[in-house]
Design a protein around this motif. Structure first.
Motif, PDB file in Angstrom:
ATOM      1  N   ARG A 273       2.312  -8.880  -0.300  1.00  0.00           N
ATOM      2  CA  ARG A 273       2.938  -7.548  -0.448  1.00  0.00           C
ATOM      3  C   ARG A 273       4.561  -7.971  -0.652  1.00  0.00           C
ATOM      4  O   ARG A 273       4.915  -8.868  -0.676  1.00  0.00           O
TER       5      ARG A 273
ATOM      6  N   HIS B 103       7.675  -5.546  -2.348  1.00  0.00           N
ATOM      7  CA  HIS B 103       8.685  -4.256  -2.339  1.00  0.00           C
ATOM      8  C   HIS B 103       8.455  -3.637  -3.683  1.00  0.00           C
ATOM      9  O   HIS B 103       8.803  -4.856  -4.918  1.00  0.00           O
TER      10      HIS B 103
ATOM     11  N   LEU C  12       1.361   1.195  -1.448  1.00  0.00           N
ATOM     12  CA  LEU C  12       1.488   1.577  -0.287  1.00  0.00           C
ATOM     13  C   LEU C  12       3.058   2.666  -0.566  1.00  0.00           C
ATOM     14  O   LEU C  12       3.720   2.808  -0.041  1.00  0.00           O
ATOM     15  N   ARG C  13       2.502   3.980  -0.288  1.00  0.00           N
ATOM     16  CA  ARG C  13       3.849   4.922  -0.691  1.00  0.00           C
ATOM     17  C   ARG C  13       5.375   4.872   0.568  1.00  0.00           C
ATOM     18  O   ARG C  13       3.831   5.140   1.637  1.00  0.00           O
ATOM     19  N   ASN C  14       6.117   5.058   0.247  1.00  0.00           N
ATOM     20  CA  ASN C  14       6.821   5.216   2.372  1.00  0.00           C
ATOM     21  C   ASN C  14       6.610   4.389   3.369  1.00  0.00           C
ATOM     22  O   ASN C  14       5.904   4.831   4.349  1.00  0.00           O
ATOM     23  N   HIS C  15       5.997   3.251   2.817  1.00  0.00           N
ATOM     24  CA  HIS C  15       5.241   2.246   3.525  1.00  0.00           C
ATOM     25  C   HIS C  15       6.483   2.341   4.950  1.00  0.00           C
ATOM     26  O   HIS C  15       5.748   2.305   6.227  1.00  0.00           O
ATOM     27  N   ARG C  16       7.606   2.329   4.778  1.00  0.00           N
ATOM     28  CA  ARG C  16       8.452   1.445   5.662  1.00  0.00           C
ATOM     29  C   ARG C  16       9.779   2.192   5.333  1.00  0.00           C
ATOM     30  O   ARG C  16       9.915   1.844   3.818  1.00  0.00           O
TER      31      ARG C  16
ATOM     32  N   ASP D 176       8.322   1.894  -0.759  1.00  0.00           N
ATOM     33  CA  ASP D 176       6.874   1.474  -1.689  1.00  0.00           C
ATOM     34  C   ASP D 176       6.716  -0.069  -1.513  1.00  0.00           C
ATOM     35  O   ASP D 176       7.136  -1.404  -2.054  1.00  0.00           O
ATOM     36  N   THR D 177       5.594  -0.237  -1.243  1.00  0.00           N
ATOM     37  CA  THR D 177       4.967  -1.940  -0.699  1.00  0.00           C
ATOM     38  C   THR D 177       4.061  -1.564  -1.638  1.00  0.00           C
ATOM     39  O   THR D 177       2.839  -1.674  -1.729  1.00  0.00           O
TER      40      THR D 177
END
Length: 192
Positions: A131, A133, A154-158, A167-168
């Motif tokens: 994974r 950024h 993965l949008r807005n993941h962290r 986003d990851t």
């Protein structure tokens, strides 16, 4: 073998040693001159002891298996098995950084070959994930060169430390893909 088991992995290019506090001096020196981009989490030299302590706490909790990346007897970076799901034999390779002297050398390729071989051949992983950024284009390109396939984003993941949203990008390698990935990495190492 458990994905969390401490083990030394070694080739002619690199040695992955279970991370200890004794690696701090070398790792602090290795992190000098690194650009600490906002989308990465490379420790500044003064923060290396705390970074090692955090990784060792995660190791003790069964969440991470951390290694010092050693070349020529000197620790030049760190890498881990993380997001360990032993019951499902699923693991992520991440939290990796290399000092400037080890970048663009055989070190990263050799380390990934050792880690993937250990995951698939010794620990019988059914998936190895990577994974990064979205904005870390260098990391995304390096992961793709390994032979990993992009699974998605993965949008807005962290939330980042400064409150920005991350986003990851998720990549993976599966057992049936491992033989071709292994040959690719071995060929890259043979070419130098």
């Amino acid at each position: 073998m458990q994905l969390t088991a401490p083990i030394t992995l070694e080739s002619s290019h690199v040695r992955l040693e279970p991370l200890t506090a004794e690696h701090a001096v070398d790792l602090a020196a290795a992190s000098v001159g690194l650009e600490h981009a906002w989308y990465t989490s490379v420790p500044a030299p003064a923060d290396v002891p705390a970074d090692i302590a955090r990784r060792l706490e995660m190791r003790d909790a069964g969440e991470m298996n951390p290694w010092a990346v050693v070349r020529g007897g000197i620790a030049v970076g760190e890498t881990t098995f993380c997001s360990i799901d032993q019951a499902n034999r699923h693991v992520e390779i991440g939290h990796t950084w290399l000092g400037p002297a080890a970048q663009r050398t055989a070190v990263n390729t050799a380390a990934k070959l050792l880690l993937l071989g250990h995951a698939f051949e010794t620990c019988e992983a059914i998936a190895v994930e990577f994974r990064t950024h979205w904005h870390n284009r260098q990391s995304r390109a390096a992961i793709a060169r390994l032979g990993a396939k992009q699974d998605g984003i993965l949008r807005n993941h962290r939330l980042g430390p400064d409150g920005t949203l991350r986003d990851t990008v998720v990549f993976s390698i599966l057992p049936h893909e491992w033989p071709a990935v292994r040959l690719n990495l071995q060929e890259r190492l043979a070419r130098g």
